[in-house]
Design a protein around this motif. Structure first.
Motif, PDB file in Angstrom:
ATOM      1  N   SER A  17      66.791 123.857  45.577  1.00  0.00           N
ATOM      2  CA  SER A  17      66.364 123.049  44.429  1.00  0.00           C
ATOM      3  C   SER A  17      66.921 121.640  44.571  1.00  0.00           C
ATOM      4  CB  SER A  17      66.886 123.671  43.135  1.00  0.00           C
ATOM      5  OG  SER A  17      66.386 124.979  42.985  1.00  0.00           O
ATOM      6  N   TRP A  18      66.075 120.650  44.291  1.00  0.00           N
ATOM      7  CA  TRP A  18      66.437 119.248  44.503  1.00  0.00           C
ATOM      8  C   TRP A  18      66.051 118.393  43.304  1.00  0.00           C
ATOM      9  CZ3 TRP A  18      68.680 117.584  49.102  1.00  0.00           C
ATOM     10  CH2 TRP A  18      68.706 118.524  50.137  1.00  0.00           C
ATOM     11  N   ASN A  19      66.812 117.314  43.089  1.00  0.00           N
ATOM     12  CA  ASN A  19      66.449 116.220  42.187  1.00  0.00           C
ATOM     13  C   ASN A  19      66.153 115.018  43.062  1.00  0.00           C
ATOM     14  OD1 ASN A  19      66.887 117.541  39.717  1.00  0.00           O
ATOM     15  ND2 ASN A  19      69.072 117.113  39.821  1.00  0.00           N
ATOM     16  N   SER A  20      65.102 114.283  42.726  1.00  0.00           N
ATOM     17  CA  SER A  20      64.705 113.132  43.514  1.00  0.00           C
ATOM     18  C   SER A  20      64.484 111.945  42.593  1.00  0.00           C
ATOM     19  CB  SER A  20      63.415 113.458  44.281  1.00  0.00           C
ATOM     20  OG  SER A  20      63.017 112.386  45.083  1.00  0.00           O
ATOM     21  N   ASP A  21      65.245 110.878  42.800  1.00  0.00           N
ATOM     22  CA  ASP A  21      65.046 109.612  42.085  1.00  0.00           C
ATOM     23  C   ASP A  21      64.229 108.721  43.006  1.00  0.00           C
ATOM     24  OD1 ASP A  21      66.560 110.296  39.810  1.00  0.00           O
ATOM     25  OD2 ASP A  21      68.399 109.899  40.921  1.00  0.00           O
ATOM     26  N   ARG A  22      62.986 108.419  42.592  1.00  0.00           N
ATOM     27  CA  ARG A  22      62.027 107.735  43.454  1.00  0.00           C
ATOM     28  C   ARG A  22      61.677 106.360  42.905  1.00  0.00           C
ATOM     29  NH1 ARG A  22      58.120 112.511  45.585  1.00  0.00           N
ATOM     30  NH2 ARG A  22      59.809 113.976  46.031  1.00  0.00           N
ATOM     31  N   SER A  23      61.775 105.386  43.772  1.00  0.00           N
ATOM     32  CA  SER A  23      61.386 104.026  43.430  1.00  0.00           C
ATOM     33  C   SER A  23      60.180 103.661  44.293  1.00  0.00           C
ATOM     34  CB  SER A  23      62.545 103.067  43.724  1.00  0.00           C
ATOM     35  OG  SER A  23      62.135 101.736  43.559  1.00  0.00           O
ATOM     36  N   TYR A  24      59.074 103.307  43.631  1.00  0.00           N
ATOM     37  CA  TYR A  24      57.849 102.934  44.341  1.00  0.00           C
ATOM     38  C   TYR A  24      57.509 101.481  44.076  1.00  0.00           C
ATOM     39  CZ  TYR A  24      56.741 107.878  45.092  1.00  0.00           C
ATOM     40  OH  TYR A  24      56.766 109.195  45.479  1.00  0.00           O
ATOM     41  N   ARG A  25      56.895 100.869  45.059  1.00  0.00           N
ATOM     42  CA  ARG A  25      56.281  99.537  44.923  1.00  0.00           C
ATOM     43  C   ARG A  25      54.859  99.682  45.438  1.00  0.00           C
ATOM     44  NH1 ARG A  25      59.770  97.489  41.882  1.00  0.00           N
ATOM     45  NH2 ARG A  25      61.757  96.883  42.662  1.00  0.00           N
ATOM     46  N   TYR A  26      53.883  99.505  44.541  1.00  0.00           N
ATOM     47  CA  TYR A  26      52.477  99.526  44.921  1.00  0.00           C
ATOM     48  C   TYR A  26      52.018  98.085  45.092  1.00  0.00           C
ATOM     49  CZ  TYR A  26      52.401 104.425  43.592  1.00  0.00           C
ATOM     50  OH  TYR A  26      52.653 105.770  43.510  1.00  0.00           O
ATOM     51  N   PHE A  27      51.361  97.808  46.199  1.00  0.00           N
ATOM     52  CA  PHE A  27      50.885  96.464  46.495  1.00  0.00           C
ATOM     53  C   PHE A  27      49.383  96.427  46.240  1.00  0.00           C
ATOM     54  CE2 PHE A  27      54.791  97.097  48.705  1.00  0.00           C
ATOM     55  CZ  PHE A  27      55.451  95.890  48.570  1.00  0.00           C
ATOM     56  N   THR A  28      48.968  95.620  45.253  1.00  0.00           N
ATOM     57  CA  THR A  28      47.567  95.529  44.854  1.00  0.00           C
ATOM     58  C   THR A  28      47.127  94.064  44.897  1.00  0.00           C
ATOM     59  OG1 THR A  28      47.938  95.125  42.495  1.00  0.00           O
ATOM     60  CG2 THR A  28      48.028  97.430  43.233  1.00  0.00           C
ATOM     61  N   PRO A  29      45.833  93.813  44.833  1.00  0.00           N
ATOM     62  CA  PRO A  29      45.369  92.420  44.772  1.00  0.00           C
ATOM     63  C   PRO A  29      45.911  91.669  43.560  1.00  0.00           C
ATOM     64  CG  PRO A  29      43.548  93.887  45.324  1.00  0.00           C
ATOM     65  CD  PRO A  29      44.725  94.761  44.983  1.00  0.00           C
ATOM     66  N   LYS A  30      46.281  92.396  42.508  1.00  0.00           N
ATOM     67  CA  LYS A  30      46.819  91.763  41.295  1.00  0.00           C
ATOM     68  C   LYS A  30      48.330  91.564  41.356  1.00  0.00           C
ATOM     69  CE  LYS A  30      43.236  93.555  38.306  1.00  0.00           C
ATOM     70  NZ  LYS A  30      42.908  94.351  37.128  1.00  0.00           N
ATOM     71  N   GLY A  31      48.975  92.027  42.421  1.00  0.00           N
ATOM     72  CA  GLY A  31      50.418  91.878  42.561  1.00  0.00           C
ATOM     73  C   GLY A  31      51.098  93.199  42.838  1.00  0.00           C
ATOM     74  N   THR A  32      52.428  93.167  42.790  1.00  0.00           N
ATOM     75  CA  THR A  32      53.233  94.348  43.069  1.00  0.00           C
ATOM     76  C   THR A  32      53.524  95.087  41.770  1.00  0.00           C
ATOM     77  OG1 THR A  32      54.262  93.203  44.911  1.00  0.00           O
ATOM     78  CG2 THR A  32      55.385  95.145  44.098  1.00  0.00           C
ATOM     79  N   ILE A  33      53.352  96.406  41.792  1.00  0.00           N
ATOM     80  CA  ILE A  33      53.605  97.233  40.617  1.00  0.00           C
ATOM     81  C   ILE A  33      54.780  98.155  40.930  1.00  0.00           C
ATOM     82  CG2 ILE A  33      52.664  98.986  39.067  1.00  0.00           C
ATOM     83  CD1 ILE A  33      49.852  97.893  39.873  1.00  0.00           C
TER      84      ILE A  33
END
Length: 158
Positions: A17-33
């Protein structure tokens, strides 16, 4: 059934069993999310060269605001040599396969392509109870779409 894969001992280390703290950066034409996601998952060994991952996650942004409904599901995995077959993809309900690369006894790289994108995911054990994980996703044209970085800790109390 006999199975050979140089990755079975690494996957056996993932069982638990695991806990995962995830940080995402989505790169779109409107900028980074940016997005921050907390995920809990359990990996089980279900047979020769077969594993299952069940997960549940919250979708919140960096300020704690809920972005969408939480997600949950189960993914079945099967190893064959340096190939990993999943019954569903991370961003698809269709089966996917990926080529695995063993960097060292602690680190595996997953190379996956589907849905018009290519992904490189690296998971590195730091001891047996902590993993560092990162994902990079590109479009078929080579545009950066996603960077994900995760800190994962084994839940010892389960």
């Amino acid at each position: 059934m006999t199975c050979y894969s140089p990755f079975t001992s690494w996957f056996d280390r993932c069982v638990g069993s695991w806990n995962s703290d995830r940080s995402y950066r989505y790169f779109t034409p409107k900028g980074t999310i940016p997005q921050l996601i907390k995920t809990r998952f359990v990996t089980t060994h279900t047979g020769t060269c077969k594993y299952e991952v069940a997960w549940s996650s919250d979708m919140v942004d960096l300020s704690g605001e809920v972005l969408r409904e939480a997600s949950a599901g189960t993914m079945r995995l099967e190893l064959s040599g340096d190939l990993l077959v999943r019954d569903i993809g991370y961003f698809s309900k269709e089966p996917t396969s990926c080529r695995l690369e063993l960097v060292d006894e602690d680190t595996v790289v997953f190379h996956t392509a589907y849905g018009g994108s290519k992904y490189r995911e690296e998971i590195r054990f730091i001891g047996d109870n902590i993993r560092l994980r990162q994902t990079i996703g590109f479009s078929e044209e080579g545009s950066l779409q996603l960077i994900g970085q995760y800190s994962e800790t084994r839940r010892i109390d389960d």
